[in-house]
Design a protein around this motif. Structure first.
Motif, mmCIF file in Angstrom:
data_model
loop_
_atom_site.group_PDB
_atom_site.id
_atom_site.type_symbol
_atom_site.label_atom_id
_atom_site.label_comp_id
_atom_site.label_asym_id
_atom_site.label_seq_id
_atom_site.Cartn_x
_atom_site.Cartn_y
_atom_site.Cartn_z
ATOM 1 N N GLY A 129 -15.843 6.553 6.121
ATOM 2 C CA GLY A 129 -14.627 7.371 6.142
ATOM 3 C C GLY A 129 -14.888 8.862 6.148
ATOM 4 N N THR A 130 -15.771 9.327 5.256
ATOM 5 C CA THR A 130 -16.039 10.765 5.172
ATOM 6 C C THR A 130 -16.673 11.277 6.458
ATOM 7 N N LEU A 151 -4.747 9.081 6.500
ATOM 8 C CA LEU A 151 -5.943 8.274 6.242
ATOM 9 C C LEU A 151 -6.038 7.852 4.784
ATOM 10 N N MET A 152 -6.620 6.681 4.578
ATOM 11 C CA MET A 152 -6.885 6.221 3.221
ATOM 12 C C MET A 152 -8.347 6.421 2.864
ATOM 13 N N PHE A 153 -8.565 7.003 1.685
ATOM 14 C CA PHE A 153 -9.904 7.213 1.152
ATOM 15 C C PHE A 153 -9.935 6.745 -0.300
ATOM 16 N N GLN A 154 -11.134 6.605 -0.845
ATOM 17 C CA GLN A 154 -11.243 6.495 -2.291
ATOM 18 C C GLN A 154 -10.635 7.757 -2.893
ATOM 19 N N LYS A 155 -9.957 7.626 -4.025
ATOM 20 C CA LYS A 155 -9.243 8.754 -4.611
ATOM 21 C C LYS A 155 -10.166 9.953 -4.839
ATOM 22 N N GLU A 156 -11.397 9.692 -5.270
ATOM 23 C CA GLU A 156 -12.344 10.781 -5.534
ATOM 24 C C GLU A 156 -12.623 11.590 -4.260
ATOM 25 N N VAL A 157 -12.755 10.904 -3.127
ATOM 26 C CA VAL A 157 -12.979 11.595 -1.854
ATOM 27 C C VAL A 157 -11.723 12.379 -1.456
ATOM 28 N N ALA A 158 -10.556 11.768 -1.642
ATOM 29 C CA ALA A 158 -9.298 12.437 -1.332
ATOM 30 C C ALA A 158 -9.163 13.734 -2.113
ATOM 31 N N GLU A 159 -9.540 13.698 -3.385
ATOM 32 C CA GLU A 159 -9.454 14.905 -4.219
ATOM 33 C C GLU A 159 -10.413 15.980 -3.740
ATOM 34 N N ARG A 160 -11.563 15.572 -3.216
ATOM 35 C CA ARG A 160 -12.507 16.555 -2.670
ATOM 36 C C ARG A 160 -11.954 17.197 -1.395
ATOM 37 N N VAL A 200 -12.043 0.971 -7.372
ATOM 38 C CA VAL A 200 -11.476 2.313 -7.543
ATOM 39 C C VAL A 200 -10.083 2.386 -6.927
ATOM 40 N N THR A 201 -9.316 3.361 -7.401
ATOM 41 C CA THR A 201 -8.014 3.660 -6.805
ATOM 42 C C THR A 201 -8.233 4.380 -5.479
ATOM 43 N N SER A 202 -7.342 4.178 -4.530
ATOM 44 C CA SER A 202 -7.409 4.852 -3.240
ATOM 45 C C SER A 202 -6.252 5.847 -3.124
ATOM 46 N N SER A 203 -6.320 6.720 -2.145
ATOM 47 C CA SER A 203 -5.247 7.690 -1.909
ATOM 48 C C SER A 203 -5.029 7.849 -0.415
ATOM 49 N N ILE A 204 -3.763 8.081 -0.055
ATOM 50 C CA ILE A 204 -3.428 8.404 1.328
ATOM 51 C C ILE A 204 -3.407 9.916 1.474
ATOM 52 N N VAL A 205 -4.195 10.413 2.408
ATOM 53 C CA VAL A 205 -4.287 11.856 2.671
ATOM 54 C C VAL A 205 -3.755 12.129 4.070
ATOM 55 N N GLN A 206 -3.016 13.211 4.203
ATOM 56 C CA GLN A 206 -2.572 13.617 5.540
ATOM 57 C C GLN A 206 -3.089 15.019 5.846
ATOM 58 N N LEU A 207 -3.674 15.164 7.032
ATOM 59 C CA LEU A 207 -4.193 16.454 7.483
ATOM 60 C C LEU A 207 -3.530 16.828 8.799
ATOM 61 N N VAL A 208 -3.125 18.080 8.895
ATOM 62 C CA VAL A 208 -2.531 18.630 10.118
ATOM 63 C C VAL A 208 -3.396 19.807 10.537
ATOM 64 N N PRO A 209 -3.818 19.881 11.792
ATOM 65 C CA PRO A 209 -4.733 20.954 12.195
ATOM 66 C C PRO A 209 -4.078 22.333 12.173
ATOM 67 N N ARG A 210 -4.840 23.319 11.752
ATOM 68 C CA ARG A 210 -4.401 24.704 11.885
ATOM 69 C C ARG A 210 -4.580 25.103 13.347
ATOM 70 N N GLU A 211 -3.567 25.710 13.928
ATOM 71 C CA GLU A 211 -3.671 26.087 15.339
ATOM 72 C C GLU A 211 -4.740 27.143 15.556
#
Length: 275
Positions: A129-130, A151-160, A200-211
């Motif tokens: 994933g990373t 995207l879904m990641f392990q919560k620790e990765v999402a926090e990073r 581990v707990t997972s988290s959903i992260v959303q990323l939108v590109p900076r133009e």
């Protein structure tokens, strides 16, 4: 997703095709239909771009994406055991699901979509994933072909990924994500939603590109962040010694006694441009 749609329950699909999740592929199948629907809705609208899903497994999230109105889903699956289950979904939604049997790490998104906009929605395999995120964030062409990443990641990765300067999780991944995107955690996912349940707990992260991210040479930014966070407990004058140390830092107006986790993304960009 329902019997009315004519598709069997996911647990029956897993049993019929012998799809015991493989640890070597980082597989944890998501079978909670309320949850897959919720994830799919985070990326709405789904009918204006090609939706790319990585690691669909038996197709729980795939079904949800189609049910939520995706005009076209491209499912990239490395595990050949899952292809037959996905083909059943494709047959039920003619012309709307394309299955690509490949390793997502080797896929050129622009070529895959024909240059059309892409939304990536995926329960990413934990073991890659990373790296996949880094590949998408460090695309040579910018703005990238993707309009959003949900995207879904392990919560620790999402926090990073979303961490701000001065926090414990702030590091190289935070800087790269913050430089080229706006990232946020949408919600957490309990281990009980998966088969098998991860530890581990997972988290959903959303990323939108900076133009228009601040201009910087990617290779230099990666070099600076690697050196700075490689010795994050040391002052920057020491951790960046191989890149110019105190002279480099004073040239861009950064106190050599500061530590990596205190620098903003803009300050890292200034350092990269000065290397």
């Amino acid at each position: 997703m329902t019997a009315a749609e004519g598709l069997p329950p996911l647990r029956a699909v897993i049993e019929a095709h012998g799809l015991a999740p493989k640890k070597s592929l980082g597989q944890n199948f998501l079978l909670d239909l309320n949850l897959t629907g919720r994830i799919a809705r985070q990326a709405l609208p789904l009918d204006r771009a090609t939706v790319v899903e990585v690691g669909p497994g038996p197709g729980g999230l795939t079904r949800a994406l189609l049910a939520e109105g995706a005009k076209k889903v491209v499912a990239i699956e490395k595990d050949p055991r899952c292809i037959a289950a996905l083909e059943e979904i494709a047959a039920h939604h003619p012309g709307r699901l394309e299955i690509v049997s490949a390793d997502a790490l080797t896929i050129d998104l622009a070529a895959l979509s024909g240059g059309q906009p892409v939304k990536i929605v995926a329960n990413l395999p934990y073991n890659v994933g990373t790296q996949l995120l880094l590949n998408w964030l460090t695309s040579t062409a910018w703005p990238p072909v993707w309009e959003s990443l949900t995207l879904m990641f392990q919560k620790e990765v999402a926090e990073r990924i979303v961490a701000a300067p001065g926090t414990d999780h702030y590091g190289r991944l935070s800087v790269l994500a913050g430089w080229r995107s706006r990232a946020k955690i949408l919600f957490d996912v309990s281990p009980s939603a998966f088969t098998p349940p991860p530890k581990v707990t997972s988290s959903i992260v959303q990323l939108v590109p900076r133009e228009s991210p601040e201009p910087a040479a990617l290779d230099k930014l990666e070099k600076v962040t690697a050196a700075a966070f490689g010795q994050r407990r040391k002052m920057l004058r020491q951790s960046l010694k191989s890149l110019g140390g105190e002279a480099l830092l004073t040239s861009v107006g950064i106190d050599p006694q500061r530590r990596a986790e205190t620098l903003s993304v803009s300050e890292f960009v200034r350092l990269a441009n000065a290397v």
